[in-house]
Design an enzyme around this catalytic site. Sequence first.
Site, PDB file in Angstrom:
ATOM      1  N   ASP A   1      -8.263  84.356  40.326  1.00  0.00           N
ATOM      2  CA  ASP A   1      -8.847  85.147  39.255  1.00  0.00           C
ATOM      3  C   ASP A   1      -8.407  86.590  39.399  1.00  0.00           C
ATOM      4  OD1 ASP A   1     -10.145  83.088  38.031  1.00  0.00           O
ATOM      5  OD2 ASP A   1     -11.959  83.317  39.252  1.00  0.00           O
TER       6      ASP A   1
ATOM      7  N   TYR B   1     -12.612  80.656  51.153  1.00  0.00           N
ATOM      8  CA  TYR B   1     -13.040  81.816  50.364  1.00  0.00           C
ATOM      9  C   TYR B   1     -14.125  82.586  51.103  1.00  0.00           C
ATOM     10  CZ  TYR B   1     -10.937  79.290  46.430  1.00  0.00           C
ATOM     11  OH  TYR B   1     -10.075  78.635  45.604  1.00  0.00           O
TER      12      TYR B   1
ATOM     13  N   TYR C   1     -13.993  75.181  41.430  1.00  0.00           N
ATOM     14  CA  TYR C   1     -14.314  76.468  40.804  1.00  0.00           C
ATOM     15  C   TYR C   1     -15.459  77.086  41.586  1.00  0.00           C
ATOM     16  CZ  TYR C   1     -11.456  75.111  36.767  1.00  0.00           C
ATOM     17  OH  TYR C   1     -10.429  74.751  35.942  1.00  0.00           O
TER      18      TYR C   1
END
Length: 440
Positions: free
Chosen positions: A262, A330, A402
């Site tokens: 993103d 992440y 996601y």
Amino acid sequence: MIEGLIQLLHEYPLCSHCLGRQFAQLAHGTTNYERGNAFKLILTIHAHSLFKTAQKQKAIEILTVVSRSGFVIANSTLKMLGETSPEPIRCYLCEDLFTRLDEYVCLAIQASGPYSYDTFLVGSSGMGKLIDREDELRTRFNILLGESIKSEFNRELGKKIQEKTGKKAMKRTPNVIFVYDMKQNYFKFQINPLFVFGRYRKLVTGIPQALWICSSCNGAGCEECQGTGRKYKTSIEELIVLPAIFSTKAQKAKFHAAGREDIDARTLGVGRPFVIELKNPQIRNIDLGELKRKINEFAVGNVEVSSLKFTNRLMIAKLKTQSRSIDKTYLLRVELGRPVRKEDIKILEETLSQAVIEQRTPSRVLHRRTNRLRKRRIRSLSANIVGKNELELRIRCEGGLYVKELIHGDNGRTHPNVSCILQTEAVSKTLDVLDIHFRG
Ligand SMILES: [Zn+2]
Ligand SMILES: [Zn+2]
């Protein structure tokens, strides 16, 4: 065999290359030219011995046939015997293509222009007429152990170019390809792309991966984009690719990365793997340490590259296939709708480590992606309290999950999710990619 050879040369004058090529699969470690010469020498000796045994007419016939096909020894033998020697006739099969190899080498080198290369391949086109002729001759004489004219021509020309330039002829993944077009007497010169692998770290948010054209003006430049034609001033792609184009004098470049991130995410850790595909590069032997320095200088503060190395096209396929499935790690900052409690940590870690997350296509991308259900596993999750209402989550999961939706739940489209587990609102404030577990 001797009678057959005499008959063959009687009907078709052949240069030594073309004669030898009809028997290319016989005798190892020699060339067609040497084979052809050996045959012609044997015929000359045979004829000379016939002459001595008073079969003069037959001997002269043979010597004339061999001499006509350009064999100097037969010619001088005829002269020595006091007979008239004929002029050599153009080779029926190659039209003396093989005597002009040096000329073609010059043409090829001219065609390569300013491009530097280490390895090359030779091909040819427009030889249909010659190939048909050879096929016909072979059928007529029942020749089964030959080689094709094209394959000999390409190989012999390759050898000559190698001698002249010191570059290496190579079948698989050559730097450049020379294709001789016989009809036009012209070389097509094809430059294969140069591929450079590396990893990038995206140090700031707000930069898209690829160039993002302004949607109001479609790139033409308008008020909204202040005439730039772009929605964002720059992109990771450009920051990395432009110095590479400059260093290699390439015509253009394509950027391939292992997955996307993103615009508001950073990519840290060892970075995201990518490949730069440089089209028509004039310079291939660039110093990758130097290129790395140039990119990092150009992109300073935004993007940083490392681990640059030369690679090939296969790596792009590897990036694409792996980017869908490989694990990612992440680091997220999550804000809750209430103060964080100690037990939140335990609940999250226990519920989500190893959990399979079911996700319907997020509402934010529904306009461009089909609505479907996907299942992705979280490998591990650890949480920390970092503020009154703030948590830090470190998540390793299968590629394609996601992550933002895993936090807020996307109105139940992602399940389970942090918001529902903690029974409060939850949003991710920052999202960093720490690792892309790529197996290069
Ligand atoms: Zn020939
Ligand atoms: Zn615009």
